[in-house]
Design a protein around this motif. Structure first.
Motif, mmCIF file in Angstrom:
data_model
loop_
_atom_site.group_PDB
_atom_site.id
_atom_site.type_symbol
_atom_site.label_atom_id
_atom_site.label_comp_id
_atom_site.label_asym_id
_atom_site.label_seq_id
_atom_site.Cartn_x
_atom_site.Cartn_y
_atom_site.Cartn_z
ATOM 1 N N ARG A 15 0.268 -1.981 0.277
ATOM 2 C CA ARG A 15 0.203 -0.018 -0.052
ATOM 3 C C ARG A 15 0.982 1.902 0.036
ATOM 4 O O ARG A 15 0.559 2.346 -0.653
ATOM 5 C CB ARG A 15 -1.208 0.010 1.100
ATOM 6 N N ASP A 18 2.095 1.793 -3.370
ATOM 7 C CA ASP A 18 0.675 2.077 -4.158
ATOM 8 C C ASP A 18 1.129 4.028 -4.082
ATOM 9 O O ASP A 18 0.266 4.321 -4.872
ATOM 10 C CB ASP A 18 -0.507 2.124 -3.916
ATOM 11 N N ASP A 21 3.242 6.182 -5.489
ATOM 12 C CA ASP A 21 2.810 5.598 -7.085
ATOM 13 C C ASP A 21 2.500 7.262 -7.952
ATOM 14 O O ASP A 21 1.410 7.632 -7.565
ATOM 15 C CB ASP A 21 1.978 4.403 -7.766
ATOM 16 N N ALA A 24 -0.390 6.026 -9.800
ATOM 17 C CA ALA A 24 -1.929 5.849 -9.207
ATOM 18 C C ALA A 24 -3.261 6.108 -9.975
ATOM 19 O O ALA A 24 -3.529 5.122 -9.808
ATOM 20 C CB ALA A 24 -1.709 5.345 -7.855
ATOM 21 N N ARG A 27 -5.848 5.235 -12.385
ATOM 22 C CA ARG A 27 -6.436 3.819 -11.970
ATOM 23 C C ARG A 27 -7.882 4.198 -12.730
ATOM 24 O O ARG A 27 -9.045 3.637 -12.579
ATOM 25 C CB ARG A 27 -6.463 2.919 -10.811
ATOM 26 N N LEU A 336 6.281 -3.154 -10.581
ATOM 27 C CA LEU A 336 5.520 -3.841 -10.163
ATOM 28 C C LEU A 336 5.163 -5.283 -10.576
ATOM 29 O O LEU A 336 5.570 -6.134 -10.124
ATOM 30 C CB LEU A 336 4.533 -3.009 -11.085
ATOM 31 N N ARG A 410 -2.379 -2.233 -9.171
ATOM 32 C CA ARG A 410 -1.774 -1.436 -8.016
ATOM 33 C C ARG A 410 -0.604 -2.771 -7.042
ATOM 34 O O ARG A 410 -1.056 -3.758 -7.973
ATOM 35 C CB ARG A 410 -2.455 -1.098 -7.289
ATOM 36 N N GLU A 412 -1.358 -3.458 -4.367
ATOM 37 C CA GLU A 412 -1.348 -4.108 -3.731
ATOM 38 C C GLU A 412 -2.748 -5.397 -3.995
ATOM 39 O O GLU A 412 -3.157 -6.243 -4.254
ATOM 40 C CB GLU A 412 -2.934 -3.499 -3.605
#
Ligand SMILES: *Cc1c(COP(=O)(O)O)cnc(C)c1O
Length: 429
Positions: A15, A18, A21, A24, A27, A336, A410, A412
């Protein structure tokens, strides 16, 4: 962004990546499919990319222009239909590292492969072989077989299949060099992938092109799994042509209009081609003359006026790529997928083998996985993942492919994938 040395296996660490990032936010521009009240862990962008939220309106706009302007929308629409294919040109060229005149969006991947081979596969008795990889995607195999037959040759002798020489069936540059050394003089065209669909291996387009050109071969690439995944720098690679689709990493919808690259050195090619009116010199197209004069560049291989409703999603998607930038996306993708590989090695080494090359430069975002243990384990894990909303895909006989994409996945997601594998494994013991 923390470096991978600081890798920690817990969810908190994922997390934190993310949160740090810079990409991010992209998304939220996509429709993430639901799983119950939650969202899927969608790792299948290598097969069908997700719908960008802006696409729906872009398609509706074209329907509105059709209803309001009808034929006049060719000139008066918000995005006039007459030059519509040129609206994607700059962004597409930037995405694949080409000059604008070297690329065109048209047809489908396999159709474009045929159109390219019509021009670039000109076999002679001395030089009529095609080099491909043994495990090429079936459509490519069928296309090449049928082209060989079209010219009266026998696929059994005219197709030279490059076999994997590395563990897990990947192909070294040495193997490419060796087959060209041995058979180069009789090879007319080399057709290899940018990223191999089953193993996820990245091919070195520039080196392969140089090796093949040194033997007098034409070189074309199928970039279905490469475009939108890794930078391909097509112009600099020097390859003669390339084809790809836009429904995988390019998020342009099922059966999306495909892409085609013809190197600038062939812009004024007099090679034979299958012609249609949309490839005719644009300045005189509507004089409706009987003689075909090709438009210079890739545009000259177009056949028909383009499907506007199908091009609208591509236009939207390429705008997203233009804002994100393929180099930034690749930088995130390396982290990633590196994280996913590290997490698998740390948490579930007793469950999964990774078939994809371990060197980051030799893979894109996809990892191809094989489940250890009894033969039915792979399928069982794949189905368990699906029941938990973790979506990868299955390729016979025993490969699970997972592809965390830099645009909408992500850290995650990678963590949840591995966590789900852990639960499955725990439940079996
Ligand atoms: C996805 C894919 C195709 C699919 O071909 P279409 O013409 O788009 O249906 C072909 N070749 C490769 C290598 C692919 O990955």
């Amino acid at each position: 962004m923390s470096s991978m040395q600081e890798f920690q296996p817990g969810l908190e660490w994922a997390r934190a990546q993310d949160a740090a990032d810079e990409l991010a936010g992209f998304r939220s521009e996509f429709c993430i499919p639901p799983h119950g009240t939650d969202e899927q862990v969608y790792l299948c962008g290598n097969s069908l990319g997700l719908l960008p939220r802006a696409t729906r309106q872009a398609v509706l706009d074209e329907l509105d222009d059709w209803s309001t302007h009808a034929v006049e929308a060719h000139f008066r629409g918000r995005h006039p239909w007459m030059p519509y294919h040129s609206f994607v040109r700059e962004h597409l060229a930037a995405l694949v590292g080409a000059e604008p005149a070297e690329v065109v969006a048209m047809n489908s991947l396999t159709a474009n492969l045929h159109l390219m081979l019509v021009s670039f596969y000109r076999p002679t008795p001395e030089r009529h072989a095609i080099l491909l990889e043994k495990r090429a995607f079936p459509s490519d195999q069928y296309a090449l077989q049928s082209q060989v037959r079209l010219h009266g040759y026998d696929p059994a002798t005219a197709l030279i299949e490059l076999e994997g020489d590395e563990a897990e069936g990947t192909i070294s540059l040495d193997a490419v060099a060796r087959v060209l050394e041995q058979h180069g003089e009789r090879i007319a065209v080399v057709v290899l992938p940018g990223v191999q669909y089953l193993t996820g291996q990245v091919f070195d387009l520039k080196t392969i092109t140089a090796l093949a050109h040194a033997k007098g071969c034409i070189v074309g690439f199928d970039l279905a799994h490469a475009v939108g995944n890794v930078p391909v720098n097509l112009h600099d690679s020097g390859c003669d042509f390339a084809v790809w689709c836009h429904y995988k990493y390019c998020n342009s919808g099922p059966g999306a209009v495909a892409g085609c690259f013809v190197h600038a050195r062939h812009a004024h090619s007099e090679r034979p081609r299958l012609a249609g009116w949309w490839g005719h010199d644009q300045s005189t197209r509507f004089q409706m003359g009987p003689d075909f004069v090709p438009t210079p560049g890739a545009d000259g291989w177009q056949l028909s006026n383009p499907p506007i409703l199908a091009l609208a999603p591509l236009r939207v998607s390429l705008q997203i790529f233009a804002r994100a930038g393929i180099d930034r996306l690749r930088a995130k993708s390396l982290r990633l997928t590196g994280y996913l590989a590290q997490l698998i090695a740390h948490e579930v080494p007793q469950v999964l083998d990774v078939l994809t090359p371990t060197e980051p430069q030799r893979r894109g975002c996809q990892l191809s996985l094989r489940v250890k243990g009894p033969r039915d384990s792979g399928r069982a894990l794949y189905e368990y993942l699906g029941s938990r909303g973790v979506v990868g895909d299955w390729r016979e006989p025993d490969v699970i492919r997972v592809a965390p994409t830099a645009l909408y996945n992500r850290f995650e997601d990678a963590w949840r994938f591995v966590d789900t594998v852990k639960h499955w494994h725990a439940g079996r013991n």
